[in-house]
Design an enzyme around this catalytic site. Structure first.
Site, PDB file in Angstrom:
ATOM      1  N   LYS A 146       0.860  -1.183   0.000  1.00 50.18           N
ATOM      2  CA  LYS A 146       0.000   0.000   0.000  1.00 50.18           C
ATOM      3  C   LYS A 146       0.899   1.236   0.000  1.00 50.18           C
ATOM      4  O   LYS A 146       1.592   1.515   0.978  1.00 50.18           O
ATOM      5  CB  LYS A 146      -0.911   0.006   1.230  1.00 50.18           C
TER       6      LYS A 146
ATOM      7  N   ASP B  44     -13.984   3.722   9.171  1.00 46.57           N
ATOM      8  CA  ASP B  44     -14.233   3.641   7.724  1.00 46.57           C
ATOM      9  C   ASP B  44     -14.557   2.209   7.304  1.00 46.57           C
ATOM     10  O   ASP B  44     -13.928   1.643   6.409  1.00 46.57           O
ATOM     11  CB  ASP B  44     -13.023   4.156   6.951  1.00 46.57           C
TER      12      ASP B  44
END
Length: 278
Positions: free
Chosen positions: A6, A101
């Site tokens: 990532k 989230d």
């Protein structure tokens, strides 16, 4: 070893803070249903996390790709795994974490379709001095609402409820059918229990009559639980420990119902065999 990397865009304003938060969270928690961090790379021009690779991609892909399908039991197992992950974040560790989230893109699936909750870039570690944050500016619109310090946990519960609805209806909050007058939550609430078939993903409706009865009850109980999780008033939402307990009961009833249906079908034929676990 296959890995996932990532990479954060260092030119974005929140990149460094997001990277630091995610590193802090992931190095302090360990759970079967959380993405595991293997290493990190950081300098002035480059920041990245090395994570375990999830070969089956995200829940988003499995819900909305025409080439993928999840049956009732698979969806039930997925929401149970998510609930276990969030329960651990809230109550299972000395460092309490609010994910902030929870959405299909952040629900990743391994080879065995086991859930690994990822992306802690905007997570909140309880104990910070913020008394109130407007999470609408931080997270995906529609998944998080205003959070007071004493309601941190309940924001994740709300998001979880919306995610469960999305998983069993296969409708996004941003679907064209929703607007100012109608939302996903209102649509589900106004349709239960009499119009359950109108809101459940149509791909889940093609089951046998007896097996379908167990599946119908399962879907109804799941969506009713999702509505309790997403109550407008934070204090009225149940906590994740109760969510996990109730989901496990729903799964037990569903499996018992499908086993009974299989037994009846076998008994009605030429050969009778015992159903495993019966």
């Amino acid at each position: 070893m296959t890995i996932a990397v990532k990479v954060l865009h260092v030119n974005q304003a929140r990149a460094s803070k997001s990277f630091d938060i995610e590193c802090e969270v992931l190095r302090n928690i360990r759970h079967r249903n959380l993405v595991k961090i293997i290493n990190s790379c950081s300098n002035v021009e480059f920041k990245a996390l090395v994570l375990e690779f999830m070969p089956n991609g995200s829940l988003e892909k499995w819900l909305y790709s025409q080439n993928h399908f999840l049956n009732v039991l698979q969806r039930l197992n997925i929401v149970i795994d998510i609930a276990l992950a969030v329960e651990y974040l809230h109550h299972g560790h000395s460092l309490s974490v609010v994910h902030c989230d929870i959405k299909p893109n952040n629900i990743l699936l391994d080879t065995d379709m086991v859930v690994h909750l990822g992306d802690f870039g905007i997570a909140k570690l309880l104990g910070e001095e913020d008394s109130m944050i407007q999470t609408k500016t931080l997270a995906t619109i529609g998944y998080i609402i205003w959070i007071r310090r004493d309601c941190f946990y309940k924001s994740d519960v709300y998001s979880f409820g919306i995610l469960v609805m999305e998983t069993f209806t296969r409708k996004k909050q941003t679907d064209d059918m929703f607007g100012e007058e109608m939302s996903l939550k209102r649509w589900v609430k106004e349709s239960l229990p009499s119009s359950l078939v109108d809101v459940v993903d149509s791909k889940l409706l093609n089951t046998g009559e007896r097996e379908g009865l167990a599946a119908k009850d399962c879907k109804l109980f799941i969506l009713q639980l999702a509505l309790e999780c997403s109550a407008e008033v934070a204090e009225e939402r149940i906590d994740m420990e109760e969510v996990v307990a109730r989901l496990k009961k729903i799964k037990t009833k569903y499996l018992h119902g499908t086993e009974q249906a299989e037994q009846v079908q076998v008994d009605g034929g030429d050969v009778t065999v015992a159903v495993a676990g019966g």
